[in-house]
Design a protein around this motif. Structure first.
Motif, mmCIF file in Angstrom:
data_model
loop_
_atom_site.group_PDB
_atom_site.id
_atom_site.type_symbol
_atom_site.label_atom_id
_atom_site.label_comp_id
_atom_site.label_asym_id
_atom_site.label_seq_id
_atom_site.Cartn_x
_atom_site.Cartn_y
_atom_site.Cartn_z
ATOM 1 N N UNK A 199 33.460 103.333 15.913
ATOM 2 C CA UNK A 199 34.140 103.149 17.201
ATOM 3 C C UNK A 199 35.583 102.697 17.072
ATOM 4 N N UNK A 200 35.974 102.223 15.893
ATOM 5 C CA UNK A 200 37.340 101.721 15.713
ATOM 6 C C UNK A 200 38.346 102.828 15.441
ATOM 7 N N UNK A 201 37.859 104.013 15.043
ATOM 8 C CA UNK A 201 38.757 105.073 14.605
ATOM 9 C C UNK A 201 38.819 105.167 13.087
ATOM 10 N N UNK A 222 28.652 104.274 18.418
ATOM 11 C CA UNK A 222 28.314 103.477 19.614
ATOM 12 C C UNK A 222 28.048 104.412 20.795
ATOM 13 N N UNK A 223 27.196 103.978 21.724
ATOM 14 C CA UNK A 223 26.978 104.748 22.945
ATOM 15 C C UNK A 223 28.283 104.915 23.689
ATOM 16 N N UNK A 224 28.441 106.061 24.347
ATOM 17 C CA UNK A 224 29.707 106.355 25.012
ATOM 18 C C UNK A 224 29.800 105.636 26.366
ATOM 19 N N UNK A 263 44.987 108.078 25.618
ATOM 20 C CA UNK A 263 44.035 108.785 26.493
ATOM 21 C C UNK A 263 42.610 108.571 26.016
ATOM 22 N N UNK A 264 41.728 108.188 26.937
ATOM 23 C CA UNK A 264 40.300 108.106 26.628
ATOM 24 C C UNK A 264 39.563 109.239 27.346
ATOM 25 N N UNK A 265 38.304 109.436 26.971
ATOM 26 C CA UNK A 265 37.514 110.514 27.559
ATOM 27 C C UNK A 265 36.666 109.952 28.704
ATOM 28 N N UNK A 278 35.868 107.342 23.278
ATOM 29 C CA UNK A 278 34.646 107.319 24.086
ATOM 30 C C UNK A 278 33.958 105.951 24.046
ATOM 31 N N UNK A 279 34.447 105.040 23.164
ATOM 32 C CA UNK A 279 33.678 103.817 22.916
ATOM 33 C C UNK A 279 34.543 102.549 22.979
ATOM 34 N N UNK A 280 35.165 102.175 21.845
ATOM 35 C CA UNK A 280 35.883 100.895 21.820
ATOM 36 C C UNK A 280 37.093 100.889 22.751
ATOM 37 N N UNK A 281 37.697 102.041 22.950
ATOM 38 C CA UNK A 281 38.890 102.097 23.801
ATOM 39 C C UNK A 281 38.531 101.799 25.267
#
Ligand SMILES: [Zn+2]
Length: 547
Positions: free
Chosen positions: A36-38, A77-79, A402-404, A449-452
């Motif tokens: 999730x961190x990239x 991680x779950x989205x 940008x996030x999803x 999709x997650x941490x952001x």
């Protein structure tokens, strides 16, 4: 070095399990961990106890715990979907299957300026609902304004602004994640920026963010981005362009400029970000997409009266022609597709050119405008508008801010003709844009999709695969993940996901939903204040009771 880590991990796990055979409830082994961190993926095992991740290591001895063998597939991680219309459907379909099957474990409601007001009864009802996914909400500026001054096209008085601020404050205390606006929609469209800023200041006091369905997304797009930024700057809170897009062939390429505005604002210290759904068509009502806002003011009766007046009708028609030619209509009546029509179910799936022909006219833009006015008079339709370019979609998607997010709804399978984003958004990014087009890295897509979104919402215990976070987890095959829902055949689940866990429980496996309903209501930062305030009283009571 690798071997030393592996050996010490083995020693650590080997030391404990005999004494505590059930240290874990569930262990995922052989995972390709995208945390999730990239950070680039790494191999490992993940252990859970209750609703928490308690261990992430190279190798974990599961003891007597249940084991899921990820077999080298991606474990992430779950989205977290920061823009959904989940209340359309969550009470009918509490499994939110169209979301779970694309890896979404948290749905955030209340976008576009629309939410229940007050929020508390809605959140209580959601809390009582046995559901598969987590859910939270924003408080909507449009709904707050409607509650105080209705759908009138005028400025609010100072007294009315104070009333609206009180409703926003209540929403934040009830647990909203922030203030959403839909300045494109009535009555948001009647709201001056300065008024929004006053409400944003209230959300800011509770740690909330602002999320905007912008006033305009084609001809006035750049001004609308400036306005979203101004709301963040003036309100003193994080601000977000929701479903960031460029509508209308005449404006394609405009994302170069919108993203430049975002970068410039960030450089001077304004916390602005975006979310996006990865499609070149948008979805809203035909009336709000193609008719000017002034023509819709005051509800159906007022609209009908305007359309009956020949001069006003001609003025509206002229604006509809422009909207079809340059903006949401995508330059061709064929690009306006009907999702559902209240007055005639058989129109679902057809387009504005079909309707124009069906009404005995050549499907020119002018005739299509006539058909549009007729359609609005009959009660209107939800529409899908093919008017974006994939270049803009990709440029916005890869931008680091940008996030999803889907902008979709919880859908009853097979019912009506929804935008395919409700079924496909997250799988489409992973399949089409990560694997096939190589627009962005897998780890970067997962971060979006997650941490952001978690960080954006100030959710600190989700969005990462780390000990101490909630066990919302997805397992999918990066080689086969894909969306299958199309505009023609939208009711089609995403593929490639083998397991989805929410709060430590498996909600999806072997291609089907399980009976587990571990979803919870998530509350925004304003709710915490009330929680901690309540604690000292409880502690005093306990002390008295002990002796
Ligand atoms: Zn929207």
């Amino acid at each position: 070095m690798k071997r030393i880590l592996l050996v010490s991990a083995l020693l650590l796990t080997a030391a404990s399990p005999i004494a505590q055979p059930s240290a874990y409830d569930l262990v995922i082994r052989n995972a390709r961990i995208v945390d999730g961190t990239g950070t680039p993926w790494y191999r490992g095992d993940i252990a859970m106890r209750g609703d928490m991740i308690v261990q992430v290591a190279a190798v974990i001895d599961p003891g007597s715990a249940r084991v899921i063998d990820a077999a080298g597939r991606v474990v992430a991680p779950g989205f977290i979907d920061i823009h959904t219309h989940a209340r359309r459907g969550i009470f009918q379909v509490p499994t939110a299957e169209n979301y779970v099957r694309q890896g979404v474990t948290t749905l955030i409601e209340g976008p576009d300026g629309g939410s229940p007001v007050p929020l508390a009864p809605f959140l209580e009802k959601l809390d009582a609902l046995q559901k598969s996914v987590n859910i939270g909400s924003f408080i909507g500026q449009g709904s707050v304004r409607a509650a105080v001054i209705g759908n009138a096209d005028r400025k609010a008085t100072a007294g009315e602004i104070a009333q609206m601020q009180a409703l926003v404050e209540q929403g934040m205390r009830d647990g909203a994640f922030g203030l959403s606006t839909g300045l494109f929609y009535v009555p948001g469209s009647f709201t001056p920026t300065a008024e929004v800023i006053e409400l944003a200041k209230t959300a800011a006091r509770f740690g909330g963010m602002h999320k905007s369905h912008q006033r305009e997304e084609s001809v006035q797009l750049l001004d609308s981005v400036r306005e979203t930024i101004a709301i963040g700057e003036g309100g003193g809170l994080p601000t977000q362009i929701t479903h960031h897009k460029v509508i209308g062939k005449a404006y394609w390429g405009g994302s170069v400029e919108t993203l430049r505005l975002v970068d410039e604002a960030r450089a001077r210290g304004v916390d602005v970000t975006s979310d996006q759904y990865p499609y070149t068509a948008s979805s809203t009502s035909v009336a709000s997409a193609l008719l000017p806002a002034w023509a819709l003011e005051g509800g159906r009766e007022a609209q009908a009266a305007r359309l009956k007046d020949a001069a006003t009708r001609a003025k509206i028609r002229a604006e509809v022609i422009v909207a079809i030619r340059d903006a949401r209509g995508g330059g061709d009546p064929k690009n306006v597709q009907f999702a559902s029509c209240s007055f005639d179910a058989s129109l679902a799936g057809k387009n504005l050119a079909d309707l124009t022909t069906q009404r005995g006219m050549e499907p020119t833009i002018e005739h299509a405008a006539d058909a549009t006015l007729w359609l609005v008079e009959q009660g209107g339709c939800q529409g899908i508008f093919h008017a974006m370019s994939d270049d803009d979609v990709q440029r916005i998607l890869v931008h680091p801010t940008t996030m999803v997010a889907s902008d979709g709804a919880v859908v009853e399978f097979g019912r009506a003709n929804p935008h395919p984003r409700s079924y496909g958004t997250f799988a489409r990014v992973l399949g089409m844009y990560v694997r096939d087009k190589k627009t962005l890295r897998l780890e970067e897509a997962i971060r979006k999709m997650t941490s952001f979104p978690a960080a954006r919402l100030r959710i600190t215990d989700r969005g990462l695969l780390r000990p101490g976070t909630k066990a919302d987890i997805v397992i999918f095959d990066p080689a086969t993940v894909r969306d299958t829902a199309t505009f023609e055949k939208p009711h089609s689940y995403a593929e490639g996901f083998s397991y989805v866990l929410v709060n430590g429980q498996v909600v999806f496996e072997n291609g089907a939903m399980t009976a587990a309903r571990p979803g919870r209501v998530l509350y925004g930062p304003g709710k915490v204040t009330d929680g901690t305030a309540a604690k000292p009283a409880a502690r005093t009571t306990a002390k008295v009771a002990t002796p």
